[in-house]
Design an enzyme around this catalytic site. Structure first.
Site, PDB file in Angstrom:
ATOM      1  N   LYS B  84       0.312 -47.066 -16.616  1.00 26.84           N
ATOM      2  CA  LYS B  84       0.171 -45.610 -16.022  1.00 26.84           C
ATOM      3  C   LYS B  84       2.032 -46.047 -16.409  1.00 26.84           C
ATOM      4  O   LYS B  84       2.698 -44.503 -16.534  1.00 26.84           O
ATOM      5  CB  LYS B  84       0.451 -45.902 -14.825  1.00 26.84           C
ATOM      6  CG  LYS B  84      -1.114 -45.407 -14.768  1.00 26.84           C
ATOM      7  CD  LYS B  84      -0.824 -45.541 -12.754  1.00 26.84           C
ATOM      8  CE  LYS B  84      -2.163 -44.541 -12.605  1.00 26.84           C
ATOM      9  NZ  LYS B  84      -3.213 -45.059 -11.051  1.00 26.84           N
ATOM     10  N   MET B 130      -2.754 -52.825   1.188  1.00 26.28           N
ATOM     11  CA  MET B 130      -2.434 -53.877   2.163  1.00 26.28           C
ATOM     12  C   MET B 130      -1.689 -55.467   1.758  1.00 26.28           C
ATOM     13  O   MET B 130      -0.572 -55.438   1.971  1.00 26.28           O
ATOM     14  CB  MET B 130      -3.106 -54.271   3.312  1.00 26.28           C
ATOM     15  CG  MET B 130      -3.176 -53.198   3.998  1.00 26.28           C
ATOM     16  SD  MET B 130      -1.903 -53.569   5.138  1.00 26.28           S
ATOM     17  CE  MET B 130      -1.518 -52.080   6.496  1.00 26.28           C
ATOM     18  N   CYS B 173       5.778 -56.740  11.276  1.00 24.42           N
ATOM     19  CA  CYS B 173       5.708 -56.569  12.886  1.00 24.42           C
ATOM     20  C   CYS B 173       5.060 -55.597  13.001  1.00 24.42           C
ATOM     21  O   CYS B 173       5.106 -55.250  14.188  1.00 24.42           O
ATOM     22  CB  CYS B 173       7.230 -56.578  12.604  1.00 24.42           C
ATOM     23  SG  CYS B 173       8.555 -58.198  12.781  1.00 24.42           S
ATOM     24  N   CYS B 185     -15.378 -45.251   3.188  1.00 20.71           N
ATOM     25  CA  CYS B 185     -15.259 -44.621   2.070  1.00 20.71           C
ATOM     26  C   CYS B 185     -14.735 -43.253   2.484  1.00 20.71           C
ATOM     27  O   CYS B 185     -12.874 -42.753   0.948  1.00 20.71           O
ATOM     28  CB  CYS B 185     -16.287 -44.252   1.586  1.00 20.71           C
ATOM     29  SG  CYS B 185     -17.263 -42.757   2.341  1.00 20.71           S
TER      30      CYS B 185
END
Ligand SMILES: [Zn+2]
Lengths: 66, 248
Positions: B84, B130, B173, B185
């Site tokens: 990419k 995450m 935080c 999904c």
């Protein structure tokens, strides 16, 4: 006492914490976040963050995609 | 000083109230790091390259797939299977050959984060998971570099501006490290314009910050819902015992 949850009035017992509210509303705590009076309350504070009468509570989704 | 071709190229932007030659020249000296070249990264990179940000450092270890094409406008069918960041750098250079692009074919981690953001004016978190988001947050706070985070899923988008020198909470935080998105999904689905919009909001926020225009919304989470076409804003208070920002 009464609080506002995502614009809907909800009656909760006095001395309610966020975790208790999540249980009362039968929400899954998977993937949700919460703000009280437009301030984010981190997940680690949910068990002891006390709600006050007339608090404005907003549940929203944790979003991480891109 | 801008040359004639730069005056021509950036003429519409230079006419904006609050803009001037010096600010345009400063933009040409800025380095913006874009972590993640999916829907968010493609949208933000296009507009930052167009606006004349001097150096764009693109970080991603993924290859282009067919399912990327609906919402990642830097890639074409011919690019499927290629890295990419290599395709993105070539594509951006065709649109603005006066800027520098730095392709980094790697996954942002705790180990390489410091090097990847070194010398940058601002970092855009355009990643899609995450753990990477927490690594980027930690690296930016350690280095003192401002961070503009966006995320999109389904019909929802989120935008967060974090400045390590300001008194507000950081990404950790906002979301605890173990607090992931809903594990189903539906989380994988997204409407192209939603992610594009959030990427463009990141580019706009970065541009305004670099041009010193307006008041940046540091420490605020902005939440967008496409169905109601509405934005909500929330403050992010610092956690006193946060291991990243230490409550500032
Ligand atoms: Zn923090």
């Amino acid at each position: 006492m009464q609080v506002l949850v995502n614009d809907t009035p909800v009656t909760v017992p006095a001395q309610m914490h966020i975790s208790g509210l999540i249980a009362q509303l039968e929400l899954s705590d998977n993937g949700i976040a919460v703000a009280v009076n437009h301030e984010v309350i981190n997940r680690q504070r949910w068990d002891d963050y006390p709600l006050q009468a007339n608090d404005t509570i907003t549940f929203f989704s944790v979003v991480a995609g891109g | 000083m801008l040359n004639n071709s730069e005056y021509m190229r950036y003429s519409r932007q230079l006419l904006v109230d609050g803009m001037d030659d010096d600010k345009q020249a400063a933009l040409g000296k800025a380095t913006v790091v874009i972590v993640g070249l999916g829907g968010l990264g493609c949208a933000s990179a296009l507009y930052l390259a167009g606006a004349g940000v001097g150096c764009l450092r693109l970080v991603d270890d993924d290859q282009v797939t067919l399912s990327n094409l609906p919402r990642q406008p830097l890639y074409t069918e011919q690019d499927v299977g290629l890295n990419k960041v290599d395709v993105a750098c070539a594509s951006l250079s065709q649109r603005n050959s006066t800027i520098r692009t730095e392709p980094c074919v790697t996954r942002f981690s705790k180990a390489n984060g410091k090097a990847l953001i070194s010398g940058s004016s601002v970092v855009l978190d355009c990643s899609d998971n995450m753990s990477t988001r927490h690594h980027i947050n930690a690296a930016c706070y350690t280095a003192g570099v401002p961070l503009i985070v966006a995320a999109a899923s389904g019909v929802d988008g989120q935008l967060v501006m974090l400045h390590p020198a300001h008194e507000h909470g950081c990404y950790q935080c906002l979301y605890a490290p173990h607090q992931g998105p809903a594990n189903n999904c539906l989380e994988q689905g997204v409407l192209g314009p939603v992610v594009g919009m959030l990427g463009i909001m990141q580019a706009l926020s970065a541009l305004l910050w670099l041009l010193k225009m307006g008041e940046p919304q540091w420490g605020k989470l902005r939440v967008f819902n496409a169905l109601s076409s509405s934005w909500q804003g929330f403050n992010i208070p610092p956690l006193p015992d946060c291991s990243v920002c230490g409550g500032n």
